[in-house]
Design an enzyme around this catalytic site. Sequence first.
Site: not given
Length: 383
Positions: A336, A363, A340
């Site tokens: 974020q 796991e 882009g």
Amino acid sequence: MDFHLEDDIQVLKKSVRDFIQTEVEAVAMDIEKQDKIPKRIIDMSKEMGLFGLSIPEEYGGLGIGMVGKCALYEEIGATHNGYTTLIGGHTGIGTVGIVELGNDEQKSKYLPALASGESIGAFALTEPSAGSNATNLKTTAVLEGDHYIINGTKHYITNATEADIFTVMAVTDSSKGAKGITSFIVEKDFPGFHVGAVEPKMGLHGSQSAELILEDCKVPAENVLGEEGQGYVNALKILATGRAGLAARNLGSSQKLLDISMQFVQEREQFGVPIIDHQAVAHMVSEMAVEIEALRSFTYRVAWMADEGEKIIKEAAMLKLYGSEVYNRVADKAVQVHGGIGYISDYPIERFFRDARITRIYEGTSEIQKNIIAGQLRKEYSL
């Protein structure tokens, strides 16, 4: 609690950091695109002793305690997670079982080659019908003379294509449930052992996961690891120790994402100022930093408990849960923050985002960790 690192561990930590930053990072995109770790990197890792972190010095390893291992895992986690998984899978669940549960003959036979990296270790529990429900194994082992005959299929096995030595869980007595599971040391060259299809993955490129097919696989009786019928208990012990190491690797990856993000938010400008001057961005990197620091403290506390020989079933589950969730939240914020660019595969943020997702699954899923925690709490607070 004393998290102080001895001088030799601090020196090794710096050497590992330099190696990761100058050698592994230089080929990280090649690993991603080719789905393969260069032999040169693996050979250099062997020379540094990275395959012997968990193995005692008497067998050729470094014999490092859990706090020291986590310090090194934190550095190793700061690069391509495929490489991180190769090392972590081997030094964690791939070898810890033999170190902790093996007898003298087994240790002498297998640990020196595992310590040098001449042999790679792997852990084979998961099956098509047995993942989170580890007691639902269908792989069977029948004693015939001085050998066990093992039949079954494992899948999603980390290091399967590279490994030489496998810790394999199989049912020796179906009437006893969890107490009828036994662990075995299985060599890749044993008759009837085959590596099946490689499983393509969303992330962790360079770390191969594959099926294991055991068809009348002959395993010497002396290769029972621990006692017959103790395989499920052994698996829990091996996984509990491995979870602290996995959290440390997640910590290293999370810190790397914060480092990349902090450089970006101070260089990238929008509306005439660096984007860190915008409160929304400042809050995101602040939240990343707080969670990373909390994870760091928790990781080393559980590692210290392990070194002290304390029972860590609950704490290891908590740490695995928290470390996985932190890594995923940090990776999401890093995407974020970068906008882009964070979504473009030519940059490392997108890769870390994909790699982070598996940590909530392998796991032991996050949901299974919550079950373990709740079970331990019920024991502590029993009426």
